[in-house]
Write a protein that holds these residues in place. Sequence first.
Motif, PDB file in Angstrom:
ATOM      1  N   ARG A 126      -5.408   7.899  -8.122  1.00 15.34           N
ATOM      2  CA  ARG A 126      -4.437   8.371  -8.140  1.00 15.34           C
ATOM      3  C   ARG A 126      -2.986   7.541  -6.915  1.00 15.34           C
ATOM      4  O   ARG A 126      -3.990   7.089  -5.875  1.00 15.34           O
ATOM      5  N   VAL A 127      -1.954   6.605  -7.170  1.00 14.33           N
ATOM      6  CA  VAL A 127      -1.840   5.906  -6.601  1.00 14.33           C
ATOM      7  C   VAL A 127      -0.398   6.378  -5.865  1.00 14.33           C
ATOM      8  O   VAL A 127       0.226   6.880  -6.059  1.00 14.33           O
ATOM      9  N   VAL A 128      -0.476   6.193  -4.463  1.00 19.07           N
ATOM     10  CA  VAL A 128       0.321   6.572  -3.197  1.00 19.07           C
ATOM     11  C   VAL A 128       1.233   5.810  -2.633  1.00 19.07           C
ATOM     12  O   VAL A 128       0.580   4.371  -1.835  1.00 19.07           O
ATOM     13  N   SER A 129       2.499   5.719  -2.427  1.00 14.31           N
ATOM     14  CA  SER A 129       3.472   3.869  -2.628  1.00 14.31           C
ATOM     15  C   SER A 129       3.645   4.847  -0.521  1.00 14.31           C
ATOM     16  O   SER A 129       4.009   5.430  -0.564  1.00 14.31           O
ATOM     17  N   VAL A 130       3.329   3.587  -0.034  1.00 15.39           N
ATOM     18  CA  VAL A 130       4.467   3.914   1.358  1.00 15.39           C
ATOM     19  C   VAL A 130       6.051   4.175   1.119  1.00 15.39           C
ATOM     20  O   VAL A 130       6.519   5.194   1.327  1.00 15.39           O
ATOM     21  N   PHE A 163      -3.134   2.284  -1.902  1.00 15.82           N
ATOM     22  CA  PHE A 163      -2.323   2.119  -0.861  1.00 15.82           C
ATOM     23  C   PHE A 163      -1.112   1.107  -1.515  1.00 15.82           C
ATOM     24  O   PHE A 163      -1.823   0.347  -1.292  1.00 15.82           O
ATOM     25  N   LEU A 164      -0.183   1.707  -1.830  1.00 13.65           N
ATOM     26  CA  LEU A 164       0.805   0.941  -2.502  1.00 13.65           C
ATOM     27  C   LEU A 164       1.872   0.114  -1.875  1.00 13.65           C
ATOM     28  O   LEU A 164       2.485   1.536  -0.896  1.00 13.65           O
ATOM     29  N   VAL A 165       1.595  -0.730  -1.002  1.00 21.55           N
ATOM     30  CA  VAL A 165       2.830  -1.427  -0.886  1.00 21.55           C
ATOM     31  C   VAL A 165       4.243  -2.202  -1.608  1.00 21.55           C
ATOM     32  O   VAL A 165       3.535  -2.998  -2.272  1.00 21.55           O
ATOM     33  N   PRO A 166       4.735  -1.930  -2.099  1.00 18.88           N
ATOM     34  CA  PRO A 166       5.803  -1.840  -3.628  1.00 18.88           C
ATOM     35  C   PRO A 166       6.232  -2.869  -3.613  1.00 18.88           C
ATOM     36  O   PRO A 166       6.410  -3.719  -2.526  1.00 18.88           O
ATOM     37  N   HIS A 167       6.711  -4.375  -4.474  1.00 17.51           N
ATOM     38  CA  HIS A 167       6.555  -5.193  -5.150  1.00 17.51           C
ATOM     39  C   HIS A 167       7.649  -5.983  -4.152  1.00 17.51           C
ATOM     40  O   HIS A 167       8.811  -4.636  -4.818  1.00 17.51           O
ATOM     41  N   GLY A 168       8.342  -6.697  -3.865  1.00 21.16           N
ATOM     42  CA  GLY A 168      10.012  -7.049  -3.734  1.00 21.16           C
ATOM     43  C   GLY A 168      10.668  -6.412  -3.156  1.00 21.16           C
ATOM     44  O   GLY A 168      11.889  -7.009  -2.394  1.00 21.16           O
ATOM     45  N   LYS A 169       9.818  -5.992  -1.917  1.00 23.22           N
ATOM     46  CA  LYS A 169       9.899  -5.709  -0.674  1.00 23.22           C
ATOM     47  C   LYS A 169       9.659  -5.728   0.940  1.00 23.22           C
ATOM     48  O   LYS A 169       8.768  -5.976   0.778  1.00 23.22           O
ATOM     49  N   SER A 178       1.917  -5.488  -2.580  1.00 22.05           N
ATOM     50  CA  SER A 178       2.214  -6.391  -3.547  1.00 22.05           C
ATOM     51  C   SER A 178       3.782  -6.651  -3.029  1.00 22.05           C
ATOM     52  O   SER A 178       4.373  -7.752  -3.140  1.00 22.05           O
ATOM     53  N   GLY A 179       4.533  -6.491  -1.809  1.00 21.12           N
ATOM     54  CA  GLY A 179       5.283  -6.634  -1.321  1.00 21.12           C
ATOM     55  C   GLY A 179       5.061  -7.069   0.435  1.00 21.12           C
ATOM     56  O   GLY A 179       3.744  -7.882   0.326  1.00 21.12           O
ATOM     57  N   THR A 180       5.627  -7.424   0.698  1.00 18.67           N
ATOM     58  CA  THR A 180       5.107  -8.106   2.137  1.00 18.67           C
ATOM     59  C   THR A 180       5.245  -7.205   3.154  1.00 18.67           C
ATOM     60  O   THR A 180       6.115  -6.268   3.752  1.00 18.67           O
ATOM     61  N   ILE A 181       4.046  -6.995   4.056  1.00 22.93           N
ATOM     62  CA  ILE A 181       4.216  -5.871   5.665  1.00 22.93           C
ATOM     63  C   ILE A 181       4.662  -7.627   6.281  1.00 22.93           C
ATOM     64  O   ILE A 181       4.075  -8.458   6.830  1.00 22.93           O
ATOM     65  N   ILE A 182       6.151  -6.979   7.174  1.00 24.46           N
ATOM     66  CA  ILE A 182       6.147  -7.930   8.544  1.00 24.46           C
ATOM     67  C   ILE A 182       6.097  -7.117  10.030  1.00 24.46           C
ATOM     68  O   ILE A 182       6.597  -6.588  10.053  1.00 24.46           O
ATOM     69  N   ALA A 183       6.141  -7.847  10.696  1.00 23.50           N
ATOM     70  CA  ALA A 183       5.570  -8.154  11.978  1.00 23.50           C
ATOM     71  C   ALA A 183       6.980  -8.008  12.840  1.00 23.50           C
ATOM     72  O   ALA A 183       7.795  -9.404  12.448  1.00 23.50           O
TER      73      ALA A 183
END
Length: 481
Positions: free
Chosen positions: A86-90, A122-128, A150-155
Amino acid sequence: MEKNELMTAIFVLGILSGECMNLIKTNPLELCPQEHLQYGTLCPSMMEGENEEPFVKFAEWVPHFSYNNISSYGMEVKNWWERSVRVVSVDEFGAKGDGETDDSKAFKKTWKEVCSSAYTVFLVPHGKKYLVKPVRFSGPCKSALTLQVSGTIIAPGDPKVWEGLNRRQWLRFKGINDLTVTGGGTFYGSGDQWWAQSCKINKTNPCQSAPTAVIFESSNNLRVKNIIVENSQQMHVKFRKCVGVHADHLKVLAPAHSPNTDGLHISASRHVVITNSIIGTGDDCISIVGDSFNIKIKNIICGPGHGISIGSLGKGNSEAQVSEVKVHGASLYNTKNGLRIKTWQGGSGSAKGIKFQKVHMENVKHPIIINQFYCDSTKPCPTKASAVKVSDITFKNIKGTSATKEVMRFACSDMVPCENIVLQDIDLTLSSGSTPTTFCENAIGYTIGSVSPQSCLQRCQQCKEEHAITHNFSYLPKDEL
Ligand SMILES: *[C@@H]1O[C@H](CO)[C@@H](O)[C@H](O)[C@H]1NC(C)=O
Ligand SMILES: *[C@@H]1O[C@H](CO)[C@@H](O)[C@H](O)[C@H]1NC(C)=O
């Protein structure tokens, strides 16, 4: 044979032959077409169907090193293959991904869900872009899991956000076994303001710690693959107290002037393999410190930065052990150091069984350096009697150019000399074309093959060649030795 036994047998065979890919071909539970066989990535063909739950392909779930309990581990793998995931997106938990809204809560909620359920991603979607404050992701979790960034996590850029929090961490993963982090996305540290206030940049400021962007701690059997980590506040990625790590296809990037921004830092960890990665930062590309054993580094591009470094070890009279480190295949460009072992005076313990092999250097300031008088302190470091013992160190097939005259430096202490240093097939010249020099103090060893410039090592009386080169890499596949 029962199916279970068959799977286990194939698994063990794969490990023994060193040809793990065979496993994939013989996997009867194929979920994805062959071209999508990449562990931890979503299988595109499965994503296309409207109502179909996406699957994750675990075919590459075969470590490149084995553990004592191979068969039970093999069973674990089999179980994965038989299940959908199961894929759970933020986004399901309310993350905005606009780069400005604080998405920390959504990340925490997603983690809670993913960690407490079995077979999840745990999915961090692409393009965001997801703005996330310091967060601690803790285990143990219900089963192995994947963090697909797949996307960006920014501090947050402002250090004030850390007030009242642990200044040493941004994202910390602790106590999570069988974790895979992958997805092609980015961890972005927004480090500029931290760099500006560092005492190394602004001398009027006190020296204070700054966050490590991504910390993996007390997590066994970890894979970090196909990830970018950029502009960390201080160190980029730290592996601490981990057993069994494979880091592959990482890109770690920060400007040369960013202070203490080590690329990959390994501390108190065992059985770590780092491959096929590009690292360019303001400090060590890779640093390995105390109580780390069986570390293999292969196919690394490093620069700018301070090179590949063992240490510093023995700071504040501490004891440190590092052994069985092998660097095989690296290119270093315009780095401050090349291959370095650095220890503080007054420490104890040892750095031994370290082999640097097949390294190409271009315009590196200090290509080969062992320094038992390391002192990265505002005050001078007084002379002391004890030191971390440095022995069984091989530099083999090291070629290229140096930016400074002294291409090899072995500065070892009177009381605890460096022993069994082996120089084999070395060819280091100066970028400027003038004549290179070497420096040796209490450094004992010998040469094999052609060594240029000429070695200044004290000839080795007792040491035998066999002893110097037989490093035991029992956890690594034979073809990689
Ligand atoms: C190996 O795995 C089996 C089954 O999970 C377990 O019972 C056993 O204690 C393990 N042995 C070791 C040495 O870890
Ligand atoms: C150095 O830091 C001090 C105090 O934080 C600050 O007032 C000063 O402007 C800074 N200097 C530079 C050159 O940034």
